[in-house]
Design a protein around this motif. Structure first.
Motif, mmCIF file in Angstrom:
data_model
loop_
_atom_site.group_PDB
_atom_site.id
_atom_site.type_symbol
_atom_site.label_atom_id
_atom_site.label_comp_id
_atom_site.label_asym_id
_atom_site.label_seq_id
_atom_site.Cartn_x
_atom_site.Cartn_y
_atom_site.Cartn_z
ATOM 1 N N ASP A 162 10.715 0.623 0.868
ATOM 2 C CA ASP A 162 11.915 0.663 1.641
ATOM 3 C C ASP A 162 11.946 1.234 3.053
ATOM 4 O OD1 ASP A 162 13.125 -1.666 0.695
ATOM 5 O OD2 ASP A 162 14.769 -0.557 -0.181
ATOM 6 N N THR A 163 11.556 2.701 2.651
ATOM 7 C CA THR A 163 11.717 3.617 3.808
ATOM 8 C C THR A 163 10.606 3.869 4.735
ATOM 9 O OG1 THR A 163 12.635 4.964 2.175
ATOM 10 C CG2 THR A 163 12.613 5.941 4.078
ATOM 11 N N CYS A 164 9.445 3.479 4.136
ATOM 12 C CA CYS A 164 8.017 3.822 5.003
ATOM 13 C C CYS A 164 7.943 3.107 6.128
ATOM 14 C CB CYS A 164 6.738 3.269 4.016
ATOM 15 S SG CYS A 164 5.379 3.751 5.084
ATOM 16 N N PRO A 165 7.966 3.716 7.266
ATOM 17 C CA PRO A 165 7.967 2.815 8.696
ATOM 18 C C PRO A 165 6.819 2.144 8.813
ATOM 19 C CG PRO A 165 7.979 5.294 9.018
ATOM 20 C CD PRO A 165 7.829 5.142 7.539
ATOM 21 N N LEU A 166 5.687 2.525 8.165
ATOM 22 C CA LEU A 166 4.335 1.808 8.347
ATOM 23 C C LEU A 166 4.086 0.760 7.488
ATOM 24 C CD1 LEU A 166 2.346 5.024 9.341
ATOM 25 C CD2 LEU A 166 3.548 3.630 10.921
ATOM 26 N N ASP A 167 4.699 0.657 6.245
ATOM 27 C CA ASP A 167 4.533 -0.323 5.173
ATOM 28 C C ASP A 167 3.255 0.279 4.442
ATOM 29 O OD1 ASP A 167 6.626 -1.909 5.791
ATOM 30 O OD2 ASP A 167 5.622 -3.174 7.156
ATOM 31 N N ALA A 168 3.274 1.497 4.269
ATOM 32 C CA ALA A 168 1.835 2.076 3.667
ATOM 33 C C ALA A 168 2.237 2.225 2.072
ATOM 34 C CB ALA A 168 1.555 3.390 4.249
ATOM 35 N N VAL A 169 3.451 1.637 1.731
ATOM 36 C CA VAL A 169 3.709 1.772 0.346
ATOM 37 C C VAL A 169 4.034 0.335 -0.423
ATOM 38 C CG1 VAL A 169 5.371 2.830 -1.695
ATOM 39 C CG2 VAL A 169 4.992 3.962 0.542
ATOM 40 N N SER A 170 3.186 0.310 -1.421
ATOM 41 C CA SER A 170 3.596 -1.266 -2.026
ATOM 42 C C SER A 170 3.365 -1.009 -3.608
ATOM 43 C CB SER A 170 2.270 -1.911 -1.748
ATOM 44 O OG SER A 170 0.931 -1.480 -2.158
ATOM 45 N N HIS A 171 3.697 -2.078 -4.075
ATOM 46 C CA HIS A 171 3.908 -1.831 -5.809
ATOM 47 C C HIS A 171 3.047 -3.099 -6.252
ATOM 48 C CE1 HIS A 171 7.482 -4.101 -4.909
ATOM 49 N NE2 HIS A 171 7.268 -4.521 -6.181
ATOM 50 N N ASP A 172 2.771 -2.871 -7.760
ATOM 51 C CA ASP A 172 2.826 -4.034 -8.790
ATOM 52 C C ASP A 172 3.716 -3.801 -9.834
ATOM 53 O OD1 ASP A 172 1.767 -2.193 -10.486
ATOM 54 O OD2 ASP A 172 -0.235 -3.002 -10.583
ATOM 55 N N SER A 173 3.495 -4.803 -10.885
ATOM 56 C CA SER A 173 4.521 -4.534 -11.860
ATOM 57 C C SER A 173 4.487 -3.372 -12.606
ATOM 58 C CB SER A 173 4.324 -5.606 -13.028
ATOM 59 O OG SER A 173 2.800 -5.422 -13.478
ATOM 60 N N ARG A 174 3.600 -2.311 -12.192
ATOM 61 C CA ARG A 174 3.519 -1.085 -13.067
ATOM 62 C C ARG A 174 3.839 -0.003 -12.073
ATOM 63 N NH1 ARG A 174 4.366 1.389 -17.944
ATOM 64 N NH2 ARG A 174 3.427 3.581 -17.758
ATOM 65 N N ASN A 175 3.123 0.032 -10.803
ATOM 66 C CA ASN A 175 3.062 1.315 -10.014
ATOM 67 C C ASN A 175 3.311 1.150 -8.682
ATOM 68 O OD1 ASN A 175 2.363 3.025 -12.300
ATOM 69 N ND2 ASN A 175 0.065 3.247 -11.723
ATOM 70 N N TYR A 176 3.933 2.236 -7.962
ATOM 71 C CA TYR A 176 3.985 2.280 -6.606
ATOM 72 C C TYR A 176 2.688 3.195 -6.103
ATOM 73 C CZ TYR A 176 8.438 -0.067 -6.318
ATOM 74 O OH TYR A 176 9.507 -0.976 -6.177
ATOM 75 N N VAL A 177 2.217 2.587 -5.060
ATOM 76 C CA VAL A 177 1.033 3.337 -4.522
ATOM 77 C C VAL A 177 0.991 3.459 -2.884
ATOM 78 C CG1 VAL A 177 -0.540 2.214 -6.401
ATOM 79 C CG2 VAL A 177 -0.203 1.062 -4.048
ATOM 80 N N VAL A 178 0.313 4.207 -2.361
ATOM 81 C CA VAL A 178 0.312 4.702 -1.210
ATOM 82 C C VAL A 178 -1.146 4.200 -0.386
ATOM 83 C CG1 VAL A 178 1.031 6.337 0.690
ATOM 84 C CG2 VAL A 178 1.989 6.508 -1.345
#
Ligand code: FAD
Ligand code: A2P
Length: 404
Positions: A22-38
Motif C-alpha cells: 500500500d505504501t510503496c509509491p513506485l508499486d515495487a512491492v507485490s505478493h502471492d498467496s505466500r510471500n511479499y517481494v520487492v
C-alpha cells in the motif's frame, strides 16, 4: 565489483498485512498467496515503506552484485532470507539509491492517506516483544458471538489472557495470531493480524488480558466459499484453549494521551475493535469535562450484524455521538459511513477545524476513497483548505487509516 544493497522482505517475520504494498509509491512491492517481494528493477530504496511496517520484516537488505539481484521468483520461494554474502556485505554498507540497472529513478511522493507517525502526545508503545520464533502463549478466557444468530455474519468477541506473561498494549495496536498446522505446500501457516478491542489496562481492568473482534471468513475476496484459516480457528476456540500470539504491533495508530482531545472515529464491521478500545479508555478515564468530544461513524449490513450494537446504544450521547449506517436493511436505502458523515457535515467540519482533533478510520479498505471524499467535502463546508489540513494532520499524527 559493482554491487548494491537489494531491498528484501523477511518471510519468516512478515505478517502479510499489505502495508508495504500500500505504501510503496513506485508499486515495487507485490505478493502471492505466500510471500511479499520487492522488485529490484523498480525499488529505489526511498524508505517510504520502512516505518509503517508493523514487524520490521521490510527493513532487510542484502548486498548483491549488480545484474545478479535476487529475482522475484526466488523471493517468492523463500521461507527465510538467504544468508548475507560475507564477501559482499562489507562493500556497500549504505543502501544505494537505485536497485537494478534500469531501475526507475522517481522521487517518492507522499500518497499515503494517514500519518506514519503517532499523535504527538501518544504514550510509548511496546512493539515486537514476541516474534514467530518465540511467540507468547495466551489462554482463551471467553469467546462470545456478537452478531445475531440468524445472520450470516459471525463476528466474535474473544478474550485472551496472558497470565503472568508481560504483554503491554495500547489502544489501536494489534497482535498476530499463529494458526496451528501447515498450508497446502506443507509450510507453517503465517500469522494473521487482529486489532485489539480492549484498552491498555485490560478487557477487565487490572487483568492481564485483551480482547479481539474476529469475523469468521467464509468466502474469499472473489466470493467463492472458502473457510479462512485463522479466523475460523479463532472463532472455534473454546474457553481454556491456548493460542500462539506475536506482537504487539503498531506504533502510529495510537490515541492522543490528552484526556480531552476530540476523536472522530469511522469504522465498518470488525474495524470497530480499535474504536471500542479508545472509547473504553476514555470512558474509564472518566475525565471531568469529557463531553461532546467523541464522534463515531459505524457501518454494518444490519443492526443485527453490527458488533457491540447493544453496549453502544447504552453510552450517553453527551459522551459519544454515535452515527450508524446500515447497508442492507430491507426496505431502506443502502447507507454507508461516508453517507452518514455527509449528513453530519457541519458537525464534522467543526471537528476538523479543531487543532486537537484526531481521526481514525478502520475496517474495509473499500471505504477509504468515500471517507476521504466526505472529509474533504466537510472541510469545504467549513471553509477549510482540505489538502493543507490533510497534510498538516498527517504531519502531526492526527489522521490514521487501518484498512484490510
Ligand atoms: P485466509 O485463510 O488468509 O484467507 C481465506 C480467504 O479469505 C482468501 O480468499 C482471502 O482472500 C479472503 N480474505 C482474507 N482476508 C479477508 C478479510 N479480512 N475479509 C474477507 N475475506 C478475506 N480481521 C478481523 O476479523 N478482526 C480484526 O480486528 C482484524 N484486524 C486486522 C488488522 C490489520 C492491520 C489487518 C491487516 C488485518 C486485520 N484483520 C482483522 C484481517 C485478518 O488479519 C485476516 O486477514 C482475516 O481474519 C482472514 O484470515 P483467514 O486466515 O481467516 O483467511
Ligand atoms: P455492503 O452491504 O455493500 O456490503 P462487512 O459486513 O462486509 O464487514 O461490511 C461492513 C459494512 O461496510 C457493510 O455495511 C458494507 O456494505 C459496507 N461497505 C462495503 N463497501 C463499502 C465502501 N466502499 N464504503 C463504505 N462502506 C462499505
Amino acid at each position: 565489483m559493482d554491487t548494491f544493497q537489494q531491498h528484501v522482505i523477511d518471510p519468516a517475520i512478515c505478517i502479510r498485512c499489505n502495508t508495504c504494498e500500500d505504501t510503496c509509491p513506485l508499486d515495487a512491492v507485490s505478493h502471492d498467496s505466500r510471500n511479499y517481494v520487492v522488485d529490484p528493477e523498480i525499488c529505489n530504496a526511498c524508505g517510504a515503506c520502512i516505518s509503517p511496517c508493523p514487524t520490521g520484516a521490510i527493513d532487510n537488505w542484502r548486498a548483491v552484485v549488480k545484474g545478479a539481484a535476487y529475482s522475484l521468483e526466488e523471493q517468492f520461494s523463500w521461507d527465510d532470507l538467504p544468508e548475507e554474502n560475507a564477501a559482499l556485505a562489507g562493500i556497500t554498507p549504505e543502501h544505494d539509491a537505485i536497485g537494478g540497472e534500469d531501475a526507475v529513478a522517481i522521487q517518492a511522493v507522499d500518497t499515503a492517506r494517514g500519518s506514519a507517525t503517532a499523535p504527538r502526545s501518544a504514550a510509548s508503545p511496546t512493539t515486537n516483544l514476541y516474534g514467530i520464533k518465540r511467540p507468547a502463549e495466551a489462554t482463551i478466557a471467553g469467546n462470545f458471538r456478537l452478531t445475531g444468530a440468524e445472520t450470516a455474519s459471525d463476528v466474535r468477541h474473544i478474550v485472551l489472557d496472558f497470565g503472568s506473561l508481560p504483554f503491554p498494549v495500547l489502544e489501536g495496536q494489534s497482535i498476530g495470531v499463529i494458526p496451528p498446522g501447515t498450508d497446502a505446500a506443507g509450510r507453517p501457516h503465517h500469522a494473521r493480524q487482529y486489532s485489539i478491542a480492549s484498552p491498555r489496562n485490560g478487557e477487565r481492568p487490572g487483568y492481564n488480558n485483551l480482547s479481539l473482534t474476529v469475523k469468521r471468513v467464509a468466502a474469499g475476496q472473489d466470493g467463492n466459499a472458502v473457510d479462512g484459516v485463522c479466523s475460523n480457528y479463532l472463532c472455534d476456540l473454546e474457553k481454556g484453549a491456548t493460542v500462539k500470539v506475536i506482537g504487539p504491533f503498531g506504533a502510529s495508530f495510537l490515541m492522543p494521551d490528552t484526556p480531552l482531545s476530540p476523536l472522530l472515529m469511522i469504522c465498518t464491521g470488525t474495524g470497530s475493535a480499535p474504536m471500542r478500545a479508545m472509547t473504553e479508555r476514555r470512558r474509564r478515564l472518566n475525565h471531568p469535562g469529557d463531553e461532546n468530544r467523541l464522534m463515531l461513524f459505524f457501518g454494518a449490513r444490519t443492526p443485527e450484524e453490527l458488533p457491540y450494537f447493544g453496549p453502544l446504544k447504552k453510552l450517553p450521547n453527551r459522551f459519544i455521538d454515535v452515527n450508524l449506517a446500515f447497508s442492507r436493511v430491507p426496505g431502506s436505502p443502502k447507507r454507508y459511513v461516508q453517507d452518514a458523515l455527509m449528513e453530519r457535515i457541519s458537525d464534522v467540519a467543526q471537528l476538523l477545524a479543531d487543532p486537537g482533533t484526531h481521526i481514525y478510520v478502520c475496517g474495509l479498505r473499500g471505504m477509504e476513497d468515500g471517507v476521504i471524499a466526505a472529509l474533504s467535502a466537510a472541510a469545504d463546508a467549513g471553509a477549510l483548505d482540505w489538502p493543507n489540513l490533510h497534510a498538516e494532520m498527517k504531519r502531526e499524527g492526527r489522521i490514521h487509516f487501518e484498512t484490510y
